[in-house]
Design a protein around this motif. Sequence first.
Motif, PDB file in Angstrom:
ATOM      1  N   ASN A  63       0.828  -1.205   0.000  1.00 60.77           N
ATOM      2  CA  ASN A  63       0.000   0.000   0.000  1.00 60.77           C
ATOM      3  C   ASN A  63       0.865   1.260   0.000  1.00 60.77           C
ATOM      4  OD1 ASN A  63      -2.258  -1.628   0.086  1.00 60.77           O
ATOM      5  ND2 ASN A  63      -2.634  -1.336   2.261  1.00 60.77           N
ATOM      6  N   ALA A  64       1.963   1.226   0.749  1.00 64.92           N
ATOM      7  CA  ALA A  64       2.873   2.377   0.790  1.00 64.92           C
ATOM      8  C   ALA A  64       3.531   2.592  -0.567  1.00 64.92           C
ATOM      9  CB  ALA A  64       3.921   2.175   1.872  1.00 64.92           C
ATOM     10  N   GLU A  65       3.951   1.505  -1.201  1.00 64.83           N
ATOM     11  CA  GLU A  65       4.572   1.633  -2.528  1.00 64.83           C
ATOM     12  C   GLU A  65       3.581   2.177  -3.545  1.00 64.83           C
ATOM     13  OE1 GLU A  65       5.954  -2.363  -3.052  1.00 64.83           O
ATOM     14  OE2 GLU A  65       7.990  -1.853  -2.433  1.00 64.83           O
ATOM     15  N   LEU A  86       4.556  -2.765  12.391  1.00 63.18           N
ATOM     16  CA  LEU A  86       4.461  -4.216  12.224  1.00 63.18           C
ATOM     17  C   LEU A  86       5.809  -4.887  11.987  1.00 63.18           C
ATOM     18  CD1 LEU A  86       1.285  -4.252   9.970  1.00 63.18           C
ATOM     19  CD2 LEU A  86       1.420  -4.930  12.370  1.00 63.18           C
ATOM     20  N   ASP A  87       6.692  -4.240  11.218  1.00 65.46           N
ATOM     21  CA  ASP A  87       7.982  -4.850  10.877  1.00 65.46           C
ATOM     22  C   ASP A  87       8.976  -3.740  10.533  1.00 65.46           C
ATOM     23  OD1 ASP A  87      10.138  -6.280   9.880  1.00 65.46           O
ATOM     24  OD2 ASP A  87       8.930  -7.586   8.611  1.00 65.46           O
ATOM     25  N   ARG A  88       9.830  -3.395  11.490  1.00 73.15           N
ATOM     26  CA  ARG A  88      10.767  -2.285  11.294  1.00 73.15           C
ATOM     27  C   ARG A  88      11.755  -2.540  10.164  1.00 73.15           C
ATOM     28  NH1 ARG A  88      12.357   0.044  17.234  1.00 73.15           N
ATOM     29  NH2 ARG A  88      10.275   0.819  17.703  1.00 73.15           N
ATOM     30  N   ARG A  89      12.216  -3.763  10.049  1.00 72.47           N
ATOM     31  CA  ARG A  89      13.190  -4.071   9.000  1.00 72.47           C
ATOM     32  C   ARG A  89      12.576  -3.893   7.615  1.00 72.47           C
ATOM     33  NH1 ARG A  89      15.249  -9.938   9.005  1.00 72.47           N
ATOM     34  NH2 ARG A  89      13.259 -10.154   7.976  1.00 72.47           N
ATOM     35  N   LEU A  90      11.356  -4.366   7.448  1.00 71.23           N
ATOM     36  CA  LEU A  90      10.667  -4.216   6.170  1.00 71.23           C
ATOM     37  C   LEU A  90      10.428  -2.741   5.862  1.00 71.23           C
ATOM     38  CD1 LEU A  90       9.446  -6.003   3.925  1.00 71.23           C
ATOM     39  CD2 LEU A  90       7.270  -5.839   5.122  1.00 71.23           C
ATOM     40  N   ALA A  91      10.082  -1.955   6.876  1.00 72.21           N
ATOM     41  CA  ALA A  91       9.873  -0.520   6.680  1.00 72.21           C
ATOM     42  C   ALA A  91      11.181   0.172   6.300  1.00 72.21           C
ATOM     43  CB  ALA A  91       9.284   0.104   7.934  1.00 72.21           C
ATOM     44  N   GLU A  95      11.875   2.324   2.946  1.00 73.62           N
ATOM     45  CA  GLU A  95      12.377   3.701   2.933  1.00 73.62           C
ATOM     46  C   GLU A  95      13.599   3.840   2.053  1.00 73.62           C
ATOM     47  OE1 GLU A  95      11.650   6.189   6.809  1.00 73.62           O
ATOM     48  OE2 GLU A  95      12.493   4.220   7.314  1.00 73.62           O
ATOM     49  N   THR A  96      14.545   2.913   2.163  1.00 74.71           N
ATOM     50  CA  THR A  96      15.756   3.023   1.344  1.00 74.71           C
ATOM     51  C   THR A  96      15.445   2.736  -0.117  1.00 74.71           C
ATOM     52  OG1 THR A  96      16.345   0.735   1.843  1.00 74.71           O
ATOM     53  CG2 THR A  96      17.312   2.449   3.217  1.00 74.71           C
ATOM     54  N   GLY A  97      14.525   1.845  -0.370  1.00 73.64           N
ATOM     55  CA  GLY A  97      14.155   1.515  -1.755  1.00 73.64           C
ATOM     56  C   GLY A  97      13.429   2.635  -2.451  1.00 73.64           C
ATOM     57  N   SER A 102      13.292   7.577  -6.072  1.00 69.97           N
ATOM     58  CA  SER A 102      12.852   8.938  -6.337  1.00 69.97           C
ATOM     59  C   SER A 102      13.988   9.816  -6.848  1.00 69.97           C
ATOM     60  CB  SER A 102      12.267   9.564  -5.053  1.00 69.97           C
ATOM     61  OG  SER A 102      13.272   9.680  -4.075  1.00 69.97           O
ATOM     62  N   ALA A 103      15.234   9.377  -6.662  1.00 70.17           N
ATOM     63  CA  ALA A 103      16.386  10.186  -7.093  1.00 70.17           C
ATOM     64  C   ALA A 103      16.642  10.037  -8.572  1.00 70.17           C
ATOM     65  CB  ALA A 103      17.634   9.780  -6.312  1.00 70.17           C
TER      66      ALA A 103
END
Length: 103
Positions: A63-65, A86-91, A95-97, A102-103
């Motif tokens: 949903n975020a993507e 729910l899952d910090r690693r996935l978040a 974020e990095t992806g 966007s760059a």
Amino acid sequence: MSLRFAAARTPNRSPVARALRKRAIECVANDNGENVEHDRMLKAALRHFGEFGLSAARKARQNAEAAFFAGDRDLYDWWLGVCRVLDRRLAAELETGTSSKSA
């Protein structure tokens, strides 16, 4: 020989009385303060988890993507927050992806 204990005449000066006296709690260890936004996010994440179960974090990431690529920054931030709860690693991967895309 029997022992007899008598109450101390000045209870506030007795070291034992001072040690046993109940002290006021200054700061509760699990007190999170008045963070209403975090509570709202936690409730939303729990509701999302109730609907999607163990795949809830992946669904929140999708949903975020989708919101990111649609250009809806507010919705992206919302779903990123749900994913983070729910899952910090996935978040963090999300974020990095998306920041590199966007760059």
